[in-house]
Each structure stands twice: as C-alpha cells, then as structure tokens.
Design an enzyme around this catalytic site. Sequence first.
Site, short mmCIF file in Angstrom:
data_model
loop_
_atom_site.label_atom_id
_atom_site.label_comp_id
_atom_site.label_asym_id
_atom_site.label_seq_id
_atom_site.Cartn_x
_atom_site.Cartn_y
_atom_site.Cartn_z
N CYS A 137 -2.33 -34.72 -21.95
CA CYS A 137 -1.11 -35.10 -21.21
C CYS A 137 -0.38 -35.97 -22.29
CB CYS A 137 -1.48 -35.79 -19.97
SG CYS A 137 -0.36 -36.33 -19.09
N CYS A 139 2.37 -37.58 -21.06
CA CYS A 139 3.24 -38.36 -20.03
C CYS A 139 2.47 -39.60 -19.50
CB CYS A 139 3.98 -37.68 -19.06
SG CYS A 139 4.95 -36.20 -19.94
N LEU A 375 -26.18 -10.86 -35.48
CA LEU A 375 -27.07 -11.88 -35.16
C LEU A 375 -27.41 -11.74 -33.43
CD1 LEU A 375 -28.40 -14.69 -35.69
CD2 LEU A 375 -26.37 -15.81 -35.06
N ARG A 393 -21.54 -37.80 -35.88
CA ARG A 393 -20.14 -37.22 -35.98
C ARG A 393 -19.09 -38.51 -36.07
NH1 ARG A 393 -16.72 -34.93 -32.34
NH2 ARG A 393 -16.20 -33.10 -33.27
N GLU A 1237 11.07 -47.07 -22.03
CA GLU A 1237 10.60 -47.18 -23.38
C GLU A 1237 9.67 -48.46 -23.82
OE1 GLU A 1237 14.22 -46.16 -26.08
OE2 GLU A 1237 14.88 -47.38 -24.41
C1 LIG Z 1 -9.42 -25.87 -30.24
C2 LIG Z 1 -10.92 -26.08 -30.90
C3 LIG Z 1 -11.67 -27.01 -31.13
C4 LIG Z 1 -12.94 -26.68 -31.90
N1 LIG Z 1 -13.51 -28.00 -31.85
C5 LIG Z 1 -14.76 -27.82 -32.54
C6 LIG Z 1 -15.45 -29.18 -32.62
O1 LIG Z 1 -15.40 -30.12 -32.11
N2 LIG Z 1 -16.93 -29.15 -33.49
C7 LIG Z 1 -17.31 -27.85 -33.97
O2 LIG Z 1 -18.31 -27.73 -34.41
N3 LIG Z 1 -16.35 -26.53 -33.69
C8 LIG Z 1 -15.26 -26.57 -33.15
N4 LIG Z 1 -14.32 -25.65 -32.86
C9 LIG Z 1 -15.10 -24.51 -33.62
C10 LIG Z 1 -15.96 -23.43 -32.51
O3 LIG Z 1 -16.88 -24.10 -32.48
C11 LIG Z 1 -16.08 -22.27 -33.03
O4 LIG Z 1 -14.99 -21.54 -33.30
C12 LIG Z 1 -16.77 -21.16 -32.24
O5 LIG Z 1 -18.15 -21.80 -32.09
C13 LIG Z 1 -16.88 -19.96 -32.68
O6 LIG Z 1 -17.60 -19.05 -31.78
P1 LIG Z 1 -16.77 -17.79 -31.27
O7 LIG Z 1 -17.61 -17.18 -30.29
O8 LIG Z 1 -15.56 -18.02 -30.74
O9 LIG Z 1 -16.45 -16.87 -32.64
P2 LIG Z 1 -15.67 -15.97 -32.94
O10 LIG Z 1 -14.22 -16.39 -33.20
O11 LIG Z 1 -15.69 -14.73 -32.01
O12 LIG Z 1 -16.27 -15.09 -34.18
C14 LIG Z 1 -16.59 -15.91 -35.13
C15 LIG Z 1 -17.27 -15.08 -36.20
O13 LIG Z 1 -18.65 -15.07 -36.21
C16 LIG Z 1 -18.94 -13.45 -36.24
N5 LIG Z 1 -19.96 -13.44 -35.08
C17 LIG Z 1 -19.69 -13.64 -33.44
N6 LIG Z 1 -20.67 -13.26 -33.03
C18 LIG Z 1 -21.59 -12.88 -34.02
C19 LIG Z 1 -22.88 -12.30 -33.72
N7 LIG Z 1 -23.27 -12.24 -32.80
N8 LIG Z 1 -23.55 -11.57 -35.10
C20 LIG Z 1 -22.90 -11.65 -36.02
N9 LIG Z 1 -21.51 -12.24 -36.21
C21 LIG Z 1 -21.02 -12.73 -35.26
C22 LIG Z 1 -17.58 -12.84 -35.77
O14 LIG Z 1 -17.58 -11.60 -36.71
C23 LIG Z 1 -16.68 -13.90 -36.67
O15 LIG Z 1 -16.51 -13.64 -38.03
C24 LIG Z 1 -13.16 -25.63 -32.22
C25 LIG Z 1 -12.46 -24.39 -32.06
C26 LIG Z 1 -11.25 -24.50 -31.26
C27 LIG Z 1 -10.38 -23.28 -31.13
S1 FES Z 2 2.29 -33.69 -20.27
FE1 FES Z 2 1.28 -34.29 -18.66
S2 FES Z 2 2.82 -34.53 -17.29
FE2 FES Z 2 3.95 -34.11 -18.86
#
Ligand SMILES: Cc1cc2nc3c(=O)[nH]c(=O)nc-3n(C[C@H](O)[C@H](O)[C@H](O)COP(=O)(O)OP(=O)(O)OC[C@H]3O[C@@H](n4cnc5c(N)ncnc54)[C@H](O)[C@@H]3O)c2cc1C
Ligand code: FES
Length: 1306
Positions: A137, A139, A375, A393, A1237
């Site tokens: 947020c 605001c 996997l 971390r 402000e």
């Molecule tokens: C906003 C945001 C914040 C984040 N913050 C953090 C953080 O603080 N710390 C951190 O460590 N990570 C962070 N991440 C990353 C996040 O942990 C990884 O993106 C996530 O774990 C990937 O998992 P998924 O299931 O979404 O993968 P997908 O996007 O679905 O797949 C990723 C890859 O894995 C492969 N894959 C998936 N499953 C299998 C399987 N079973 N066998 C073989 N290949 C497979 C896919 O082919 C693809 O290549 C963040 C991501 C976002 C978007």
């Molecule tokens: S972003 Fe939370 S009220 Fe505006």
Amino acid sequence: YPGSPKRNVDPEVTLLTFLRKNRILLIKVWAVSVGGCGACTVMVSKRDPLSTKIRHFSITACLVPICSLYGAAVTTVEGVGSTNTRLHPVQERIAKSHGTQCWFCTPGMVMSMYTLLRNHQQPSEEQLLEALGGNLCRCTGYRPILAGGRTFCHFLPFIKICTELFAEDEFQPLDPTQELIFPPELLRMAEKPEKQTLTFRGERVTWISPGTLKDLLELKAQHPEAPLISGNTSLGPAMKSQGHFQPVLLSPARIPELSVVSKTSDGLTIGAGCSLAQVKDILAERVSELPEEKTQTYRALLKQLKTLAGPQIRNMASLGGHIISRHCYSDLNPVLAVGNATLNVISEEGTRQIPLNEHFLAGLASADLKPEEILESVYIPHSQKWEFVSAFRQAQCQQNALADVNAGMRVLLREGTDTIEDLSISYGGVGATTISAQKSCQQLVGRPWNELMLEEACRLLLEEVSLPGWAPGGKVEFKRSLVVSFFFKFYLEVLQALKKLAKFLPVSDGHHYPEISDQFLSALEDFPITGPQGVQRYQSVDSRQALQDPVGRPVMHLSGLKHATGEAIFCDDIPTVDRELFMVLVTSTRAHAKIISIDWSEALELPGVVDVVTAEDIPGTNGTEEDKLMAADEVLCVGHIVCAVVAETDVQAKSAAGKIKITYEDLEPVIFTISDAIKHNSFLCPEKKLEQGNVEEAFEKVDQIVEGEVHVGGQEHFYMETQRVLVIPKAEDKELDIYVSTQDPAHVQKTVSSTLNIPINRITCHVKRVGGGFGGKVGRPAVFGALAAVGALKTGRPVRLVLDREDDMLITGGRHPLFGKYKVGFMNNGRIKALDIECFLNGGCMLDDSELVTEFLILKLENAYKIRNLRFRGRACMTHLPSNTAFRGFGFPQGTLITESCITAVAAKCGLPPEKIREKNMYKTVDKTIYKQAFSPETLIRCWNECLDKSSFHSRRRQVEEFNKKNYWKKKGMAIVPMKFSVGFAATSYHQAAALVHIYTDGSVLVTHGGNELGQGIHTKMLQVASRELKIPMSSVHICETSTAMVPNTLATAASVGSDVNGRAVQDACQILLKRLEPIIKKNPEGTWEDWIEAAFEQRISLSATGYFRGYKAFMDWEKGEGDPFPYYVYGAACSEVEIDCLTGAHKKIRADIVMDVCCSLNPAIDIGQVEGSFIQGMGLYTTEELKYSPEGVLYSRGPDEYKIPAIADIPEEFNVSLLPSSQSPPTIYSSKGLGESGMFLGSSVFFAITDAVAAAHRERGIAEDFTVRSPATPEWVRMACADRFTEMIPRDDPKTFKPWSIPIA
Ligand SMILES: Cc1cc2nc3c(=O)[nH]c(=O)nc-3n(C[C@H](O)[C@H](O)[C@H](O)COP(=O)(O)OP(=O)(O)OC[C@H]3O[C@@H](n4cnc5c(N)ncnc54)[C@H](O)[C@@H]3O)c2cc1C
Ligand code: FES
C-alpha cells in the site's frame, strides 16, 4: 471448462486479463506489475486430491494463466460482498477502520484477509501479518489496515489501537455460515477426476494438461523443449519481461503423484508439485514431530520460507519450479544443497536420482535433468547429532524482497569434539546461480571450530566466492561483506549450539569450546516480523457541536465501502468505447542522440495496427521549448518519448511498438550525475539564493567549523494506479472528452488545446478519482493526454493510453536527487552562528517543475532553526535522465536532510546529543524567517516538547545507551526532529478555488469543486463542509467528479492546500445558497429542508451557486530575498527508535512517535491517515527506495521487485500519532491545516535514528565520524558504514579498473 480439446481459452491469457476483459473483476491493476504488489489478489479454492479437503489460498491474478485454473473456484472481491447486497465484515472493517485511501491496494488487501479468515476464523496476529505480507500500500502506512484486520484476531493487543477513530461494536460479526460454498459441480469433478488429457489452443500457444503421470511423461518425450508450467511465477515474468516464448506448455497440475509427501526414518520426500506454502506446512509439521537434532535442515528451510516472497507467490510457486529455475537469488537451493537433498526425476525410461549439488546448480549437462525428464519429488534427509544447519538472507527489506545475498551452511562435527568432519556452504546472489564454496569447505575439514578456523574460513571464502567489481546487480562490496558476515553468524550459532550440547557431556569433553562473549550474543538473533501497534490522539469536537455536524469527526472516506467492494470506478474502468484504439509509447534507448530515422513499416504491417504518431503529427505546439511532449529530432534521455503506436488492442500495439526501428547518432556530452553537470555547467535554470547576516564574518568568530556533503537519492512516486487516459473525440466541433488520472485536469485541458490547436472550450476533462498521485500526476498527465489526443485526432477514433509499471517508472521521473555541500560554524556549546549551504538537484533533461522545486527548497531549508548568518544557494542541473518532477514535499524532504545533517555534525563535534543542538538552535520567539516572513514558533515548540514527552525520549535514550553498551553487533539509535513546513504556493494566483453547488428539487445536493480525489479524502472533507454549512446530513450531498466543464480554470490539487482552498469555495457557495433560502426558512422555521427547497423553487429562487475563494496573498521577491510566500506553517516533530544489525545492515524500526499540528482537524481519521502515510513514504525515501541507473543512463529499477517501497513488516512496531490540540486560528477553513505533505520529512527521524545507531558503533570501534551523508540508509549503506574486521577483509576494487554495473546520480 470441461471437455476436450478447448479452443476458447487462450493459454497466454492470465486470470487478471480474463477477468478484466470479461469485466468480472473491477481490479484496476491492469498494468501494475508481475506479482510483486498483491493488488490483484484473488482467492482460489481447490479440492486437494490427497486430503480431499477444500484448500483456499490467495494468489495474484496477474501471474496465473487462466488454463491452470481448471477445476478451481475463483473468488474475487466482488464475490465477497457488495454495497448493493451485503457487505462482508472484512470489507466493512477495512473501510471503517480507515484502511483505504486511494483504493488501489484495497481489493487485494480484502482478498488476502478474506482468504485468511476462510482458513482461520480467529487468526493470530502473526497469521494476519503473514497474510498481508505480499500486499503493498502506498497511501496508508498500513497501520489502519491492520487495525481493521486485528478486530478478527483472537488476541487483541495490549495497547488498543485506533479505538477512537472507529466504533468496533458497530461491526457486523463474522459469520462463516454465510460464506460461498465450493461449487458442487467442481466438487463432483474433483471427486471423479477425468483422466483424459485436456488441451487448450490459443493463437500462438498450446496448453496441454494430462490426467496421468504416464501421459505427462509421454508428452514430455514428444515435446522435450516444452516447460512444465507449475506456478508460473518464474516462467510468467520471464515470458513477459524477457520475451521468452514457448509454443507448447505442459501442465502437471492434475497429476497427484507430484503432490505426494512421504516420511521415512531418515528423511522426507516432498512432491515437486507441492506449493511452497504447502512445503512450509509440511516442514513445520515434521519439525514438531522430530527431535531438534534431526530437523536442522527443515528449520533452516522454514526460516527462508517465512520471508520468501509474499503468501500469494508461495501459494502458487511449486517446489519443483523453484529448484529447476535455479535463480541466483533462490532462498531454498542453498539450504537444499548443503542439506544433501536429492532430486527424484522420472521419464518414460524410469526413475533416477540426481544430487542437488553444485554441479546441478551450475546446470552441468551431466548433472542435470534430461529434456524428457521431469522432477517428481525431492528427498531431504534428516540432520543428525553433531550436525548444524543454518540459513541466512539479507534483502533491501525484511519481507517480500529478493535477497541480495543468501546462504545455506552445514557443519558436521566429529562426535563429542569440535573438529570439522564435513562442511558445506552455498551462497545465492553472488553469481549467476547458487554457488558452493566447495574448496574452502574441503580445506577446513579436520580443523577445530575456533577463531583461527574462522579467520581462515573467511580468507578462503572470499577467495573462492569472488565477485568482480562490475558484477550485475552491483552492491559488490556489500555482498562480499555478507559472505563473511554470514559465516561469522554461523560460527557463533554453532558455538552456541555446542555450548548447549556441552552441558550434556562429561566436563572433560565439553570444556574446550570457545566462549561467546555476552556482547556478541545479539548477533545470533534475527529481527522478528511485527506489525505496528499504537495510539492515535486527536482533539474531540466540542460537546456543544450539533450531532449532525460532521466537521471535526473521524468520518470514513466517502468511497471507503466502494473501495472495499471494488465498486469504485477509475479512469480505466470505463468500458471500451466504440472503435476505441490503444496507444503504446515508443521511447528512446539512447541517452543523448540525434534521431536519424524512424522506420515503422514493419509495425504497420502487423494485424490490428492502425497508425504511428510522431512529433510531425502535432497540429499545434509540441509542448514548450524546454519541455517537449515528444522528441522531434533529438532525444535527451533513455525513456524519451519518440513516437506512439495506435492499434485495435493493447497486445497488438505493444508488439508493433517492438517492431519500430529508430536509428540514432550519439551526441556529446552525455551527463547523468550532478558532479558531471556541474563540470559541464549544465543547468536548467539560474541559481536561487537567499542570504542573511554576514556569513564570512561569522565564520571567523566561531569556535569550530565543519564541512560536509549530503547525497540524497531520488524517489519514484509508485502511485498504485499508473498514468492513464482515455480521449474520446466527439462528432461535432472538434470537441473532446478526456477521462484522465490527474491532479490537474485544467492543465491537461490547456495542453491538449495548445497541442491540437483548438480552443480550450472544446475540451472537457473528467476526473472521477485518482489511484494515488503524490505530485507525479501534476504535470505528466498532460503529456499523455496530449499524445492520446493527437492519436485520436489523427485516427478520428477514441484512444486509450495506459502505461504499464515498467514504462511508467522509466518515462515519468520522480523526486529530484540532491547533492548538497555545507559549511557550518558554531560555538563549543553547540550554538550555530553561521551556515552556508549550496545544493544541486538532478533535474533530468527538461525543466518541468525543477525551478520551482529549487525555489521551495531554498525557502524551506532553514527548517525550524534560527541561525543569524545564513547563505543558501541552489540550482537544478540538466542531465540526460528522464525529467524529474513534483513530489510530495517539493524539495523540502531532500533539502532539510542537509540542515539536519549539519545539526548531527555539530553535535558530534561538540560531543553533545543532537537533540540538544536542535533545541539550542530552534526558533524560540516571534521572529522572521530568512525571507523575512514573520511567524510565531509557539506551536513548533509545543510539538517538540510534546513529542519529547509522549515518546519518553530521555528515559528511552538512556535505555538505548545501556543496550549499546551490552551489545556489540546490534546497536540501537534514536532521533527526534522538529519541523516547520510551509504550505501553499509562493504566488497569489495559485491560491484560488471555485465550487459549484446545485440543490435539486428533491433536496439532494450536488457539489463540484476544483480539487481532485487522490485518496487523500478531499471529497469527504468537502461533503463535511457542505453538510455543516447547509445543515443537512452528509448523505444528502453528493460529489460526482471533477470536471473542467463544471468548474473551470482550476489549479493543481497540490501543495497541501487542496482541501483548504476548495473547502472555502464550497463554503462560499453553500453560504450564498443559504442566504437565498433564509427568508423562506424564516417564514417556515418548522419546515424541513425539502419543504424549503420546494418553496424556493416555487418562488423562482436560483438553487445553484458558484462559490469562490480569492485565496491567500503570497509573493516572493528573489532580487531582494524577501517576501510573504506562504499562507501558514504546519509544525511537527517526530521521534524514532531503530535497531540495526551491524553484520548485515538490516534495520528494525522499533518505535515512532509523531506530534503534528493540524490545529482544528476537519477529519481526524483522514488527517492521521495523511500523517502516517506520508511519514512512511518519507521513511521509504530515506531507507529503502533506491533508483539504480546503468552507466548508459538506463533505469534498472522498474518494478516492485527492484524498487522497494515500505511493506507491512517495515512499519515501526509501535507507531503513535498525536494531533496537537488547537491553540491558534490559522486563516484556513474552520482553522484546519493542510497535512498532505509535511509528514514526509518527519520520516527522516528514522534515517537519523539509523545514523545514530551507526555512530554508536563508530564510537565503540574508534572509527572517526564521517561527514558525508548518504540517503537512503539501506542495509548496504549500514553494513558498509559499520566497518569491522570483516569489512576489512574484503577485497576492494580500484574504481578506475572496471565499469560499474550502476552509477550514483546524486
Ligand atoms: C513476486 C515474486 C517474488 C519472489 N520472491 C522470491 C524470494 O524472495 N525468494 C526466492 O527464492 N524466490 C522468489 N521468487 C521466485 C519463486 O520462488 C520462483 O519463481 C518459484 O519458486 C518458481 O516456481 P513455479 O512453480 O512458479 O515455477 P514455473 O514458473 O511454473 O516454472 C519454472 C521452471 O521450472 C520448470 N519446472 C517446474 N516444475 C517442474 C517439474 N516438476 N519438473 C521439471 N521442471 C519443472 C519449468 O519447466 C520452468 O522451466 C519470487 C517470484 C516472484 C514472482
Ligand atoms: S495504495 Fe493502499 S490505499 Fe492507496
């Protein structure tokens, strides 16, 4: 969507796009970001095939492909409740606790809280905080949102918060029986799952979701290149931002084998398809079942999972996707690697195991999955006795931020000894992927766990985990320091554990472990994740005030309930109009270059593309000479608008924009930094200067002189609603209707008029409400409005322009970075006699508001201090960066940091606490400012004293000192800052406002005024004014929108005076009307409002009036250096306490107390919201918000993942706000001061508390005070400032030998 194949769902469509296009979800976050802000949170419900229970979990709709939701129920904010049917208690309580301002984050907050309550009817405080950890947020400062949420918790905090601002007993109870049930059709489907493969075919992509593992493996063999799309949190962002394209996507979502969890006597096997949230639960369960010695790895993983992303991402992301993505920042892979985890992979050929080791993490083909393999699960062995595993971390913020560096560390000691038998250390964030320090570990085997080993280990680690000076991501020395700091923490943790174990050993075996000194113990503790608690104090209304009169009462934001239900309408909610086109801007990739050619032929050939708009299409003027709307022949920054594409859809326009080829010829000079601008004499405007007394002479008479430098980084507005506009040309007379998100519709109107060369009276700008502005929507919307209008004129069709977050951050600029030099002369008792400040703003490539910002900065630089001999000089530099612009506080938050830094420098030199120097030099009696405006500092002093008192400053100061004596690696700091903030504009013509009030024959009243609703509650306040003046309930008064057709020639809603001047105009209109009604009322005093209105109409009395406020006189004569530039001052003071971790740079805000002088608040709930929100925004400016530029002038930080605004865990644990009871009568509406402000600067108390803590570390270590101040005080800055034996060990690079990844521009 049962049945197969499916042709009607496009695999490229996310849930958010689907909902928006089908107008199911009124979420306005269309283009906000990819998963990082939580604004598009919805709840997904699924039947778990193994437990057969229904799981409810929150997700961010922008990342979820619609195809992945087969068999799932989705609940959006509209499904939870509405003002037309029944409000859900979550919606009611967020709104009534004043937890919504601009609204943009509110539906996401509602859905996160709602999902929590579906799973836990009476959640704990910790669960509430965790649930909201992924929602940003901009605001509110989060405190009121939590206040609403806490009313559901089974434990109410000791200090009851906010009880005076809302009445808890009015809330309807939470009744779980009223919740939506899981749809029976989906339940039936889930109970008898289809086994056949489902296929969804889109234009470019096919989504295949097999029903059995066998089919999945067969498909993987057929499509070895196809990714397995699990949570899409890694693939999704890569496809969006890096343009990765996959024609076939395989979904493993329907394969139960991938969710199997099995426990054995030596380990735990977790299915790769389990979400990270499920992994967290599984590990927590195992930790509770097993003895501590077996769960070391699980505990370390749990620690990382607490802060890994927000809950929405953890609910979506799978363990398999996380491991396979092998992101360099992965929090789990380092721990899994040191914990000797094994990957169970499977293909048609059968199963096999791959160790999750450095070879796998490095992606070596021999250690990786084969293309046809997937996997299936991950085996994590139990730890054993004498084995210790830890995780570390450090990120910019405590939660929801990618780690700069993380690590997993494991040591196995020979039983009963301190001899290393096995050691593994893995780091993330220091290379392209997770790195194992294998060689170092091998060399340390056999060594005893003692100081000598520590020294040797640090040396080896720094050698092996080497980061080049130019490493991507920057922060190189910080990262090197963390490499060894983390190992030191591990060293201490193991010693601590050994000490515990030693208790159970015979004395002869246990006595030789090195002792940890008590002073060092604090290095072991991480800061807890906490939410703010506190008290809000304000003056209650006079008991004689009529009950119906709402002025001075904490009335809920007018649109609060509509915010919480998602019914509030914003600019981009206007449904697609007939023949509408979408405009996408094409921007320069060069910082300073001549445009040689623009080739759009390929773009025009793409389907749906209608036209390309360039500067040549502008029929009128292309902005001004200093501030062009569109580059004509020369580009001045990366992000300079060169041309725009208009197409039938946004997707078509975006792909066409990518096909436009622009050739450039680079020009010299290219200037990014303030120092380069000074060297090149590159300025946007003349110097502004104020002087009093005789500075040179005074310097000669003082005891001491200090000179120093202050560097303050810029700030991104990060309004949740990005810039957007819809221009609809009308059939006749070149008329245009413009719906725009702006703080200044008249400016948009004027700019469109001059751009199109048509009179202003043909153009009507409409602003219903704006999703946050903070100054960023004062000047810039006119550019977007004008460009969309050119597109509309050229094509003859309506044009919509919505910037996505990346473009918005790239193009629009923000707060001016500042570089200041000071020379301060003072007596040994701390009395400052002379101060000379010269400062430079980085204005970017165009003038915009830079000259005005410089003027305001110079005028306000003295803050609360009376210094007889002063010289202030300021200039705005012209650089080849996007033009910076207005931002809440308008120069004051940056400039005053110099003044306050002088105070701390004087304090350090005199050996006195800074608060003493502040007190000594503060204005004490009626006096004149540097520009000779008279004022009384009485209220300033009251604020200061009250803040000292309310915060128990002196006793806590002593406690802080005690703490610091006892703790070497953690230090606390405290600071209190005073504030004198002038509101308004320094010109009379800017203080005028008008309003139009109509009374209709049924007695209902329509108010229109010149202010815009930006979330700051101006419309609510205007209704309060109208209600008091007309003596009718607020419910009889309505505000529809701000429109240039209703109230002409308005001024920007800015400079904290919006509610004040418009309030006076509304008051005037109401008084005119009431005067007209007076004879009728007199005649029939017992009559009702409706009777009088009916009678007035019968008697032909006009029931419509224009109100006008002629405004304050304000002027400034810069030649003479004197004037009366501001109508009045707002005073305040804030005291903050923080604790820092010297080893990592992390900081925890412990407490903040604010005392603010509002005089007679029009609406204490809204005003406290403004104070809290601006304080937190200021805290962001001074502590975490950091814009990073490449040496070529490209802005890296273009989204919530790279640019960290404060999240819920960053708010001070105790957060108290007091509005000072009134004692004066400023010339404002009902004596209420504007607070929009001022709170921003008070956030600097957190900055000075951090530097106070760092100074304590310096004193202890004998490090000389450094008079160069840098803001923001990020963990990187804090860590590097707390120099110690570890920072001394790290290699330092000669800056001349490499090109850094980023450059500082302040
Ligand atoms: C906003 C945001 C914040 C984040 N913050 C953090 C953080 O603080 N710390 C951190 O460590 N990570 C962070 N991440 C990353 C996040 O942990 C990884 O993106 C996530 O774990 C990937 O998992 P998924 O299931 O979404 O993968 P997908 O996007 O679905 O797949 C990723 C890859 O894995 C492969 N894959 C998936 N499953 C299998 C399987 N079973 N066998 C073989 N290949 C497979 C896919 O082919 C693809 O290549 C963040 C991501 C976002 C978007
Ligand atoms: S972003 Fe939370 S009220 Fe505006």
